[in-house]
Design an enzyme around this catalytic site. Structure first.
Site, short mmCIF file in Angstrom:
data_model
loop_
_atom_site.label_atom_id
_atom_site.label_comp_id
_atom_site.label_asym_id
_atom_site.label_seq_id
_atom_site.Cartn_x
_atom_site.Cartn_y
_atom_site.Cartn_z
CG HIS A 109 28.16 20.30 46.57
ND1 HIS A 109 28.17 19.35 45.68
CD2 HIS A 109 27.06 20.83 46.61
CE1 HIS A 109 27.08 19.14 45.15
NE2 HIS A 109 26.23 20.09 45.69
CE LYS A 144 17.44 17.85 42.86
NZ LYS A 144 18.52 18.52 43.14
NE ARG A 203 23.90 26.19 41.90
CZ ARG A 203 23.57 24.77 41.62
NH1 ARG A 203 24.18 24.01 41.16
NH2 ARG A 203 22.18 24.49 42.40
CB SER A 239 25.03 17.05 41.21
OG SER A 239 25.79 17.40 42.38
P1 ADP Z 1 19.71 19.79 46.12
O1 ADP Z 1 19.18 18.57 45.57
O2 ADP Z 1 19.22 19.93 47.83
O3 ADP Z 1 19.53 21.24 45.66
P2 ADP Z 1 22.58 19.77 45.73
O4 ADP Z 1 23.40 18.71 46.13
O5 ADP Z 1 22.17 19.96 44.30
O6 ADP Z 1 21.05 19.47 46.64
O7 ADP Z 1 22.96 21.06 46.17
C1 ADP Z 1 23.38 21.37 47.54
C2 ADP Z 1 23.47 22.80 47.96
O8 ADP Z 1 24.71 23.18 47.27
C3 ADP Z 1 22.39 23.60 47.37
O9 ADP Z 1 22.19 24.93 48.35
C4 ADP Z 1 22.99 24.27 46.32
O10 ADP Z 1 22.46 25.36 45.87
C5 ADP Z 1 24.41 24.17 46.48
N1 ADP Z 1 25.28 24.21 45.42
C6 ADP Z 1 25.60 23.31 44.54
N2 ADP Z 1 26.30 23.34 43.57
C7 ADP Z 1 26.88 24.76 43.95
C8 ADP Z 1 27.90 25.62 43.33
N3 ADP Z 1 28.47 25.29 42.25
N4 ADP Z 1 28.17 26.70 43.94
C9 ADP Z 1 27.48 26.98 44.99
N5 ADP Z 1 26.47 26.23 45.77
C10 ADP Z 1 26.30 25.12 45.01
#
Ligand code: ADP
Length: 165
Positions: free
Chosen positions: A19, A43, A92, A130
């Site tokens: 992030h 979630k 990703r 995450s």
């Molecule tokens: P959500 O539950 O909305 O997917 P996340 O917290 O999992 O929220 O992710 C928020 C954003 O960050 C999403 O667009 C996700 O694809 C991106 N993201 C999460 N991890 C990574 C990573 N390792 N590299 C690039 N983008 C990421």
């Protein structure tokens, strides 16, 4: 000229270096980024919203170009309320694509002046999510290279130190 503001929405449960990489690179493109922690995420979360916000704030520190907020309800309405025109998301693997495509199309349908901009993950973070961090930490594996120190500490408090069952 008006400021280019992007909203970066997500669960951030917890925030990872993946992030943070998107936020850092996003700051090369936008004047301001609003990190928007979803309150109505379906979630089941490990950390309550307020704690997720604390992790993000402590990690970002004082940066006038980055703010942290929560939202519920329709994301596009929230984006408009912040004076932003862009939703920033990270991509990703191909597996992210279908879901992101669907949501981006729907958001565009709801408010066609709002664009979703995707940034590809940086190579070291392509595998990082995450969910995987929580799974590994719960099994007492080390996630030191995946999350900032404040999150590492919070995970240790929840699950114990790595290597300790
Ligand atoms: P959500 O539950 O909305 O997917 P996340 O917290 O999992 O929220 O992710 C928020 C954003 O960050 C999403 O667009 C996700 O694809 C991106 N993201 C999460 N991890 C990574 C990573 N390792 N590299 C690039 N983008 C990421």
């Amino acid at each position: 000229m008006s400021k280019r503001i992007a909203v970066y929405p997500g669960s951030f449960d917890p925030i990872t270096y993946g992030h943070l990489d998107i936020i850092e690179r996003g700051l090369d493109v936008f004047d301001e980024i609003v990190i928007a922690v979803a309150r109505n995420s379906e979630k089941k979360s490990l950390f309550p919203t307020e704690e997720r916000i604390r992790h993000i704030k402590e990690t970002i520190g004082d940066n006038p170009r980055v703010s942290v907020d929560t939202f519920d309800g329709l994301l596009v309405d929230y984006v408009v309320s912040k004076g932003a025109k862009v939703i920033l998301r990270g991509l990703r693997a191909v597996s992210d694509f279908e879901y992101e495509f669907q949501i981006a199309q729907m958001n565009h349908n709801l408010k066609n002046e709002i664009e979703t901009l995707f940034m590809m993950t940086s190579v070291p973070y392509g595998y990082l999510s995450s969910s995987i961090v929580k799974e590994v930490a719960s099994l007492h594996g080390s996630v030191e290279s995946c999350v900032p120190p404040v999150v590492l500490q919070a995970l240790i408090e929840k699950f114990g130190a790595p290597g300790k069952a």
